[in-house]
Scaffold this active site. Sequence first.
Site: not given
Length: 209
Positions: A30, A32, A70, A137-138
């Site tokens: 993650d 991001h 992600d 999922n991102h």
Amino acid sequence: ANGPRIPGFLASTMAEDGDGDVLRILIASDMHLGYAEKDPIRGEDSFNTFEEIFIKANEQQADMVLLAGDLFHDNKPSRRALQRCMEVLRDHCLGQREVHIEVVSDQTANFHDKYKSVNYEDSNYNVQLPVFSIHGNHDDPAGDGGLAALDLMSTANLVNYFGRANDIASVRLYPILIQKGITKLALYGLGHIRDERLHRALERKEVSV
């Protein structure tokens, strides 16, 4: 999850750090990259965290980095986010440190890109820190051409992108078999699939290893 998450997990097998059979893996998730990148205060947070991971990985002499989804905050990250990601990977993953792990599984099954091989075996690149990643999922491979941002990182030979299910109707996992000395690891990964689709595949027994 929103925003970068600072990793805190350096996994190793075997007991003694000085043993040449110890397999050291820095696991992060993650990142991001690009989250709130236009924010004057938080805009650099995701990129700084990402670079911190690789500084720590080299300090700890990690054999590989595993990114568990992600990497990017958006399915179509900005060019700035892509560039910053590539800069960090190039700065810290290319170099003269010897790679001591070996992939002994069928790489044509493990990797879906054109080249179908682990990046550090390419004689045109001096990879010192291999990175293995699945998508989340991102940053899943939706939209134009069914490509993920990780496909670009893979084509640039900076990341070993695995765990992509090309046929959602019948999901098959191909573990990456990694060996260092006498230590052996089977690395399974599955990039994000929508919950309802994966649920249907599991109910129909269409997920296999």
